[in-house]
Design an enzyme around this catalytic site. Structure first.
Site, PDB file in Angstrom:
ATOM      1  CD  GLU A 160      -3.313  -6.105   3.994  1.00  0.00           C
ATOM      2  OE1 GLU A 160      -2.609  -5.083   4.051  1.00  0.00           O
ATOM      3  OE2 GLU A 160      -3.353  -6.840   2.967  1.00  0.00           O
ATOM      4  CD  GLU A 220      -2.867  -1.323   2.251  1.00  0.00           C
ATOM      5  OE1 GLU A 220      -4.101  -1.235   2.133  1.00  0.00           O
ATOM      6  OE2 GLU A 220      -2.300  -1.589   3.342  1.00  0.00           O
TER       7      GLU A 220
END
Length: 254
Positions: free
Chosen positions: A128, A108
């Site tokens: 995640e 990210e």
């Protein structure tokens, strides 16, 4: 500057290094605050035109420090978000130089950058969901804008990795370099960008980054508001003079 972020300059280029190699540069609160501070300094310094972000120890970033997370730490900075970058990237260009892994929050962070240079053996992933978490630091927002919808969905829902050559073939990575030479390749790209007019570069970045959310009927109106000050700048006059005089321009950023 805190030890979690190392900084050095090469001319107009700022080099930022995530410096927690013992934790694969996982982001804790101290690193997040240090990166936010470094990026604020970068935007404010008129002598800096472009920055390169890399990681120490042969790894870009393993994401959030999960040990710190279990202790209740949330490595975010108000207004800037996770790692001090994902919600408010710098106004000036930023290149990610990725060696090893850029996973979870590390991916990210890379997606928050404007360009990505990666080692041939670099790997990217949003794992995640495998940890009971959601890639909420921009991964689910930015990835579908960089990759085809179904591939972005597959990566988000499976947590699988994508290697640098495939990422490059899909347009997610700008350039590939041999392992250990990624920073050099990123600096070469940065040097090419730093030769251009800084106001024009920042305006071009802003238009590309923001125009995807502009209503169709106002595209050119909104673009004009960003472009007009550049056209009226001293640098625009200098660019025209340098072209006519067949010399390199001397940009002043005004």
């Amino acid at each position: 500057m805190a030890d979690e972020i190392l900084t050095r300059t090469e001319g107009a280029v700022l080099i930022l290094t995530l410096n927690r190699p013992e934790a694969r540069n996982a982001v804790n609160q101290a690193l997040a605050e240090a990166l936010a501070q470094a990026l604020a300094h970068y935007d404010a310094d008129p002598n800096l035109r472009i920055a390169v972000l890399t990681g120490a120890g042969g790894c870009f970033c393993a994401g959030m420090d999960l040990k710190a997370f279990t202790r209740g730490e949330r490595p975010s900075v108000p207004g800037a978000g996770f790692a001090g970058i994902v919600e408010r990237p710098p106004a000036k260009p930023l290149i990610a130089a990725v060696e090893g892994y850029a996973v979870a929050g590390g991916f990210e962070i890379a997606l928050s950058c404007d360009l990505i240079v990666a080692a041939e053996n670099a790997r990217f992933a949003l794992p995640e969901v495998r940890r009971g978490l959601v890639a909420a630091a921009g991964g689910l927002l930015r990835l579908p804008r960089r990759l085809p919808y179904h591939l972005a969905m597959e990566l988000a829902l499976t947590g699988d990795t994508i290697d640098a050559p495939r990422a490059a073939s899909l347009g997610l990575v700008n350039r590939i370099a041999p392992p250990g030479e990624t920073l050099a390749a990123a600096l070469k790209l940065a040097a090419a960008i730093s030769e251009n007019a800084p106001l024009a570069v920042m305006a071009s970045k802003r238009i590309i980054a923001e125009s995807g959310s502009w209503p169709t009927e106002s595209l050119f109106t909104r673009q004009a508001a960003i472009v007009d000050p550049v056209v009226k700048s001293e640098d625009a006059q200098e660019g025209a003079r340098a072209f006519a005089e067949k010399r390199a321009p001397l940009w002043r950023g005004v």
